[in-house]
Design an enzyme around this catalytic site. Sequence first.
Site, PDB file in Angstrom:
ATOM      1  CB  THR A 200     132.623 -48.806  88.657  1.00 10.19           C
ATOM      2  OG1 THR A 200     132.798 -48.165  89.727  1.00 10.19           O
ATOM      3  CG2 THR A 200     133.382 -50.060  88.508  1.00 10.19           C
TER       4      THR A 200
ATOM      5  CG  LEU B  91     129.116 -39.884 101.238  1.00  7.94           C
ATOM      6  CD1 LEU B  91     130.236 -39.167 101.200  1.00  7.94           C
ATOM      7  CD2 LEU B  91     129.485 -41.363 102.059  1.00  7.94           C
TER       8      LEU B  91
ATOM      9  CG  HIS C 170     124.638 -31.149  94.010  1.00  7.39           C
ATOM     10  ND1 HIS C 170     123.707 -30.482  94.383  1.00  7.39           N
ATOM     11  CD2 HIS C 170     125.823 -30.760  94.009  1.00  7.39           C
ATOM     12  CE1 HIS C 170     124.276 -29.498  95.331  1.00  7.39           C
ATOM     13  NE2 HIS C 170     125.642 -29.784  95.241  1.00  7.39           N
TER      14      HIS C 170
ATOM     15  CG  HIS D  29     125.923 -24.465  95.812  1.00  9.28           C
ATOM     16  ND1 HIS D  29     127.125 -24.372  95.214  1.00  9.28           N
ATOM     17  CD2 HIS D  29     125.638 -25.582  96.348  1.00  9.28           C
ATOM     18  CE1 HIS D  29     127.665 -25.727  95.007  1.00  9.28           C
ATOM     19  NE2 HIS D  29     126.727 -26.489  95.862  1.00  9.28           N
TER      20      HIS D  29
ATOM     21  CE  LYS E  69     126.745 -27.685 103.657  1.00  8.61           C
ATOM     22  NZ  LYS E  69     125.971 -26.524 102.937  1.00  8.61           N
TER      23      LYS E  69
ATOM     24  CD  GLU F  75     115.335 -39.723  91.382  1.00  5.70           C
ATOM     25  OE1 GLU F  75     116.337 -39.765  92.004  1.00  5.70           O
ATOM     26  OE2 GLU F  75     115.301 -40.241  90.310  1.00  5.70           O
TER      27      GLU F  75
ATOM     28  N   GLY G  99     127.493 -38.982  97.355  1.00  6.51           N
ATOM     29  CA  GLY G  99     126.944 -37.789  98.402  1.00  6.51           C
ATOM     30  C   GLY G  99     125.555 -38.117  98.975  1.00  6.51           C
TER      31      GLY G  99
HETATM   32  P1  NAD Z   1     124.585 -39.722  94.100  1.00  7.29           P
HETATM   33  O1  NAD Z   1     125.020 -39.960  95.705  1.00  7.29           O
HETATM   34  O2  NAD Z   1     123.249 -39.624  93.824  1.00  7.29           O
HETATM   35  O3  NAD Z   1     125.482 -40.694  93.292  1.00  7.29           O
HETATM   36  C1  NAD Z   1     125.513 -40.700  91.844  1.00  7.29           C
HETATM   37  C2  NAD Z   1     124.995 -41.925  91.171  1.00  7.29           C
HETATM   38  O4  NAD Z   1     126.452 -42.754  91.206  1.00  7.29           O
HETATM   39  C3  NAD Z   1     124.236 -42.869  92.126  1.00  7.29           C
HETATM   40  O5  NAD Z   1     123.342 -43.516  91.056  1.00  7.29           O
HETATM   41  C4  NAD Z   1     125.205 -43.936  92.474  1.00  7.29           C
HETATM   42  O6  NAD Z   1     124.446 -45.370  92.621  1.00  7.29           O
HETATM   43  C5  NAD Z   1     126.221 -44.002  91.593  1.00  7.29           C
HETATM   44  N1  NAD Z   1     127.759 -44.479  92.269  1.00  7.29           N
HETATM   45  C6  NAD Z   1     128.062 -44.053  93.256  1.00  7.29           C
HETATM   46  N2  NAD Z   1     129.422 -44.639  93.500  1.00  7.29           N
HETATM   47  C7  NAD Z   1     129.616 -45.247  92.240  1.00  7.29           C
HETATM   48  C8  NAD Z   1     130.577 -45.965  91.813  1.00  7.29           C
HETATM   49  N3  NAD Z   1     132.102 -45.952  92.226  1.00  7.29           N
HETATM   50  N4  NAD Z   1     130.294 -46.587  90.433  1.00  7.29           N
HETATM   51  C9  NAD Z   1     129.399 -46.439  89.590  1.00  7.29           C
HETATM   52  N5  NAD Z   1     128.425 -45.963  90.049  1.00  7.29           N
HETATM   53  C10 NAD Z   1     128.377 -45.317  91.427  1.00  7.29           C
HETATM   54  O7  NAD Z   1     125.416 -38.268  93.619  1.00  7.29           O
HETATM   55  P2  NAD Z   1     126.641 -37.687  94.150  1.00  7.29           P
HETATM   56  O8  NAD Z   1     126.830 -36.576  93.079  1.00  7.29           O
HETATM   57  O9  NAD Z   1     127.595 -38.340  94.731  1.00  7.29           O
HETATM   58  O10 NAD Z   1     126.214 -36.493  95.430  1.00  7.29           O
HETATM   59  C11 NAD Z   1     125.233 -35.685  95.125  1.00  7.29           C
HETATM   60  C12 NAD Z   1     124.552 -35.368  96.684  1.00  7.29           C
HETATM   61  O11 NAD Z   1     125.628 -34.863  97.503  1.00  7.29           O
HETATM   62  C13 NAD Z   1     123.628 -34.249  96.477  1.00  7.29           C
HETATM   63  O12 NAD Z   1     122.364 -34.860  97.143  1.00  7.29           O
HETATM   64  C14 NAD Z   1     124.115 -33.140  97.303  1.00  7.29           C
HETATM   65  O13 NAD Z   1     123.131 -32.447  98.135  1.00  7.29           O
HETATM   66  C15 NAD Z   1     124.944 -33.741  98.169  1.00  7.29           C
HETATM   67  N6  NAD Z   1     126.067 -32.825  98.530  1.00  7.29           N
HETATM   68  C16 NAD Z   1     126.536 -32.804 100.116  1.00  7.29           C
HETATM   69  C17 NAD Z   1     127.402 -31.950 100.384  1.00  7.29           C
HETATM   70  C18 NAD Z   1     127.896 -31.779 101.807  1.00  7.29           C
HETATM   71  O14 NAD Z   1     128.442 -30.944 102.076  1.00  7.29           O
HETATM   72  N7  NAD Z   1     127.129 -32.633 102.628  1.00  7.29           N
HETATM   73  C19 NAD Z   1     128.051 -31.311  99.436  1.00  7.29           C
HETATM   74  C20 NAD Z   1     128.061 -31.476  97.976  1.00  7.29           C
HETATM   75  C21 NAD Z   1     126.843 -32.152  97.657  1.00  7.29           C
END
Ligand code: NAD
Length: 468
Positions: A247, A183, A350, A334, A217, A148, A180
């Site tokens: 975790t 990053l 995602h 996707h 990306k 968000e 993600g």
């Molecule tokens: P996220 O970054 O929202 O993390 C998910 C949740 O996990 C968050 O609430 C975070 O606080 C928590 N968290 C992270 N590490 C933790 C840990 N070790 N222990 C406990 N909690 C932890 O979501 P995500 O699924 O990691 O990433 C999704 C995002 O990645 C999307 O925005 C998507 O667009 C992007 N993405 C980018 C690419 C790219 O090529 N750049 C590819 C795929 C996805």
Amino acid sequence: MNMLETQSSRNMISSKTSSSHGTEFNLVQVNGTWIRQAGPCQEKDGKSSDAKIYEKKLDQGASWTVVSPIIFTYRVIQCKDLLDPMNDTLLWGHIGDEDIQASEKAKPVKRFIVIDKTVHQLYGSKVSQYFDARGVIYKILPLPTTEENKNMELVTKILEEVHQFGIDRRSEPIIALGGGVCLDVVGLAASLYRRRTPYIRVPTTLLSYVDASVGAKTGVNFAGGKNKLGSYVPPVATFLDSSFFQTLPLRQISNGLAEMLKMALMKHRSLFELLESNGKKLLHAKLQPSETCSDSEQEDSAAASMRIAIETMLEELAPNLWEDDLDRLVDFGHLISPELEMRVLPALLHGEAVNIDMSLMVYVAHQKGLLTKKEKDRIIQCMLGLELPVWHQDCSLALVQKSLEERLKHSAGSLRMPLPTGLGRAEIFHDMIEDDIICQAFHNWTEELSGFDGGVKDTGEPSTHWGR
Ligand code: NAD
């Protein structure tokens, strides 16, 4: 230092068309000055460049066409105990050359670290201890990097703080530690700061470990659209330590398994079979090695599945880092999911949205005669075993049709739709899929799977992390 070098396939002009751009000049450096040289490069002692300039005389003057290849070099390194102060990786793993590493180590070391707020609560003190023990001048910026909040405000916040802290934009990479979202946001900030500052990705979720951290990306959401603003600038390095998954809630592990399943379905039958037979165990062991699992086979499955997922992903990304070729197998799942994910935010993660998209596409592939019923059922069963949603009430037929039409509009008039043609095999389909195939597949999908917006059909019990 292992920095971004030069290569832009986008600007490459094939030798076939080069003559239409005029006379070709090579570039050589003589006594510190770059000069053009017509014909083959003759400079023996000085530097020469892969760049070329083509010159054409015009009635109004001249035209010059510049072809400047840009090469990106980045390292993806699996490691253990990344935050152990004895481990050099976090500080120096991005530098492959030992001499450069030695000269960098001799200077005072400064690092700016952006960390997801939850990750900071869990690992912040270990991160501080690491940099304290190494005598590094550092600043840690914890941010609420949620989907968000994935917007330019976060990017600006990072840029202001980086600017205030001050870093050498050639030798002091910004470190991103989180999922993600973290990053992607840090990557975009780094690609903007002083036009391009090196950065390092440390993924702490499974999804970002196998997907978001290995490519080029970066991005944030904009104007209601997912990742509408972004850049193609890879990190100098990605450090992969799977112990962070301990975790994570199980739902986040399932989320990452969806992206692994994508690679399995598109190009690796053995990975599919591994997820099919061992997926649930891997999920509940959070892909940890044998210390936390009873049998050593588990360790092999976890390590093997992550390795294959990354290798297959890199195979698809490396030759097409800037997505010049729109035929991309990694786009499976996707096509509809970005619209669905944004529409129901934050209800679906995602990978969950990706899985719902893949699940429907498996029905489309079956309807088109590409997958047998048995193959279709095995895939859906595997998804359920990974405790992923396979259906969603907001994924309506209208949304599906709109997403496909949008895809057609934005993909140079061709659908470019990856579909499985067997287990671990796929093809890209260019023509719009007949409407009656989509409608029938959608109908069957809804009839057979409605209600499975999460959960475990095989046991009949509601999932541990999914309501029905
Ligand atoms: P996220 O970054 O929202 O993390 C998910 C949740 O996990 C968050 O609430 C975070 O606080 C928590 N968290 C992270 N590490 C933790 C840990 N070790 N222990 C406990 N909690 C932890 O979501 P995500 O699924 O990691 O990433 C999704 C995002 O990645 C999307 O925005 C998507 O667009 C992007 N993405 C980018 C690419 C790219 O090529 N750049 C590819 C795929 C996805």
